[in-house]
Design an enzyme around this catalytic site. Structure first.
Site, PDB file in Angstrom:
ATOM      1  N   ARG A 194      -9.648   1.785   9.253  1.00  0.00           N
ATOM      2  CA  ARG A 194      -9.550   0.383   9.663  1.00  0.00           C
ATOM      3  C   ARG A 194     -10.745  -0.040  10.514  1.00  0.00           C
ATOM      4  O   ARG A 194     -10.792  -1.191  10.956  1.00  0.00           O
ATOM      5  CB  ARG A 194      -8.260   0.156  10.457  1.00  0.00           C
ATOM      6  CG  ARG A 194      -7.019  -0.147   9.601  1.00  0.00           C
ATOM      7  CD  ARG A 194      -5.787  -0.125  10.511  1.00  0.00           C
ATOM      8  NE  ARG A 194      -4.691  -0.951  10.105  1.00  0.00           N
ATOM      9  CZ  ARG A 194      -3.528  -0.494   9.633  1.00  0.00           C
ATOM     10  NH1 ARG A 194      -3.347   0.783   9.420  1.00  0.00           N
ATOM     11  NH2 ARG A 194      -2.550  -1.320   9.365  1.00  0.00           N
TER      12      ARG A 194
ATOM     13  N   LYS B  94       0.831  -1.217   0.000  1.00  0.00           N
ATOM     14  CA  LYS B  94       0.000   0.000   0.000  1.00  0.00           C
ATOM     15  C   LYS B  94       0.860   1.260   0.000  1.00  0.00           C
ATOM     16  O   LYS B  94       0.630   2.183  -0.779  1.00  0.00           O
ATOM     17  CB  LYS B  94      -0.932   0.036   1.226  1.00  0.00           C
ATOM     18  CG  LYS B  94      -1.871  -1.144   1.343  1.00  0.00           C
ATOM     19  CD  LYS B  94      -2.804  -1.005   2.544  1.00  0.00           C
ATOM     20  CE  LYS B  94      -2.122  -1.041   3.892  1.00  0.00           C
ATOM     21  NZ  LYS B  94      -1.494  -2.328   4.247  1.00  0.00           N
TER      22      LYS B  94
ATOM     23  N   ARG C  10      11.368  -6.307   4.861  1.00  0.00           N
ATOM     24  CA  ARG C  10      11.247  -4.927   5.335  1.00  0.00           C
ATOM     25  C   ARG C  10      11.846  -4.780   6.736  1.00  0.00           C
ATOM     26  O   ARG C  10      12.415  -3.740   7.076  1.00  0.00           O
ATOM     27  CB  ARG C  10       9.771  -4.496   5.324  1.00  0.00           C
ATOM     28  CG  ARG C  10       9.580  -3.017   5.598  1.00  0.00           C
ATOM     29  CD  ARG C  10       8.176  -2.559   5.311  1.00  0.00           C
ATOM     30  NE  ARG C  10       7.214  -3.140   6.231  1.00  0.00           N
ATOM     31  CZ  ARG C  10       5.893  -2.995   6.126  1.00  0.00           C
ATOM     32  NH1 ARG C  10       5.378  -2.303   5.140  1.00  0.00           N
ATOM     33  NH2 ARG C  10       5.072  -3.548   7.007  1.00  0.00           N
TER      34      ARG C  10
ATOM     35  N   ARG D  14      11.404  -1.798  11.534  1.00  0.00           N
ATOM     36  CA  ARG D  14      10.147  -1.458  12.212  1.00  0.00           C
ATOM     37  C   ARG D  14       9.871  -2.406  13.373  1.00  0.00           C
ATOM     38  O   ARG D  14      10.067  -3.607  13.265  1.00  0.00           O
ATOM     39  CB  ARG D  14       8.980  -1.558  11.216  1.00  0.00           C
ATOM     40  CG  ARG D  14       8.662  -0.252  10.549  1.00  0.00           C
ATOM     41  CD  ARG D  14       7.603  -0.418   9.515  1.00  0.00           C
ATOM     42  NE  ARG D  14       6.323  -0.922  10.027  1.00  0.00           N
ATOM     43  CZ  ARG D  14       5.194  -0.856   9.342  1.00  0.00           C
ATOM     44  NH1 ARG D  14       5.186  -0.302   8.156  1.00  0.00           N
ATOM     45  NH2 ARG D  14       4.080  -1.324   9.844  1.00  0.00           N
TER      46      ARG D  14
HETATM   47  P1  AMP Z   1       0.595   0.420   8.995  1.00  0.00           P
HETATM   48  O1  AMP Z   1       1.860   1.166   8.768  1.00  0.00           O
HETATM   49  O2  AMP Z   1      -0.585   0.973   8.248  1.00  0.00           O
HETATM   50  O3  AMP Z   1       0.747  -1.077   8.800  1.00  0.00           O
HETATM   51  O4  AMP Z   1       0.216   0.610  10.535  1.00  0.00           O
HETATM   52  C1  AMP Z   1       1.087   0.167  11.560  1.00  0.00           C
HETATM   53  C2  AMP Z   1       0.319   0.101  12.865  1.00  0.00           C
HETATM   54  O5  AMP Z   1      -0.162   1.419  13.209  1.00  0.00           O
HETATM   55  C3  AMP Z   1      -0.926  -0.767  12.873  1.00  0.00           C
HETATM   56  O6  AMP Z   1      -0.639  -2.153  13.107  1.00  0.00           O
HETATM   57  C4  AMP Z   1      -1.726  -0.138  14.015  1.00  0.00           C
HETATM   58  O7  AMP Z   1      -1.199  -0.496  15.270  1.00  0.00           O
HETATM   59  C5  AMP Z   1      -1.450   1.350  13.808  1.00  0.00           C
HETATM   60  N1  AMP Z   1      -2.429   1.967  12.887  1.00  0.00           N
HETATM   61  C6  AMP Z   1      -2.162   2.538  11.676  1.00  0.00           C
HETATM   62  N2  AMP Z   1      -3.280   3.015  11.110  1.00  0.00           N
HETATM   63  C7  AMP Z   1      -4.287   2.726  11.964  1.00  0.00           C
HETATM   64  C8  AMP Z   1      -5.700   2.932  11.928  1.00  0.00           C
HETATM   65  N3  AMP Z   1      -6.299   3.522  10.870  1.00  0.00           N
HETATM   66  N4  AMP Z   1      -6.433   2.514  12.995  1.00  0.00           N
HETATM   67  C9  AMP Z   1      -5.849   1.915  14.052  1.00  0.00           C
HETATM   68  N5  AMP Z   1      -4.536   1.663  14.135  1.00  0.00           N
HETATM   69  C10 AMP Z   1      -3.740   2.068  13.121  1.00  0.00           C
END
Ligand code: AMP
Length: 191
Positions: free
Chosen positions: A88, A13, A127, A133
């Protein structure tokens, strides 16, 4: 155009959102990146979010909605945006519609990027080596994938009911996925 890129962790994404940003000038809005920036700055919000993120769970709706709201209020949505990792939950989807409505915009398309689990875990481990990360490890990945299965069952019906949902094959190379994505966006704009 306002686009939501939807897909499991490791679906690409963020990579594809950056491509769309440079191709079309749409703003890439990633709640995960915004949260990681807060962690890097050591803010109270970042400290609170880090533990939850490292476990692979979702942070609260209020936090992520507030972060997106500050971008939209600052006018970032005016030339269109690519939402990556947001919404989400259904509450986030409703909040996003309301926020866009205030600038007389809406979501134009939700593209679900399909990738099978074996490819995902390979990408996540790669990654982990490249970016370090905190949530790119096998345990957190399993929780994130389970969370994804649960929240996609909550969020996608919201967009399916509105005829905004479509899917693309995310298993090819970055270029192949980019082309599939561009074709899908072109078709939806022509419709
Ligand atoms: P991502 O980089 O989108 O994979 O997000 C990494 C982490 O950030 C996720 O596993 C959640 O813990 C948190 N996170 C990111 N976006 C959201 C969201 N829209 N709602 C809730 N938690 C989020």
């Amino acid at each position: 155009m306002n686009i939501i890129l939807f897909g499991p962790p490791g679906a690409g994404k963020g990579t594809q959102a950056k491509k769309l940003e440079s191709l079309y000038g749409y703003k890439h809005l990633s709640t995960g990146d915004m949260l990681r920036a807060q962690i890097a700055q050591g803010t109270p919000l970042g400290l609170k979010a880090k533990e939850v993120m490292d476990r692979g769970e979702l942070v609260s709706d209020d936090i992520v909605i507030g972060m997106i709201k500050s971008y939209i209020d600052a006018g970032e949505c005016l030339r269109g945006a690519v939402f990556d990792g947001f919404p989400r939950t259904e509450a986030q989807a409703v909040a996003l519609d309301n926020m866009l409505d205030q600038c007389e915009q809406g979501i134009d398309i939700v593209v679900e990027i399909d990738v099978n689990d074996e490819i995902l875990i390979g990408r996540i481990l790669k990654r982990a080596e490249e970016e370090g990360r905190g949530d790119d490890n096998v345990e957190a990945f399993k929780t994130r994938l389970a969370a994804y299965r649960a929240y996609s069952g909550e969020v996608l019906p919201y967009y399916k009911e509105r005829n905004l949902h479509t899917r693309i094959d995310g298993m090819g190379s970055i270029e192949e996925v980019k082309e599939a994505l561009q074709n899908t966006l072109d078709k939806s704009q022509a419709a």
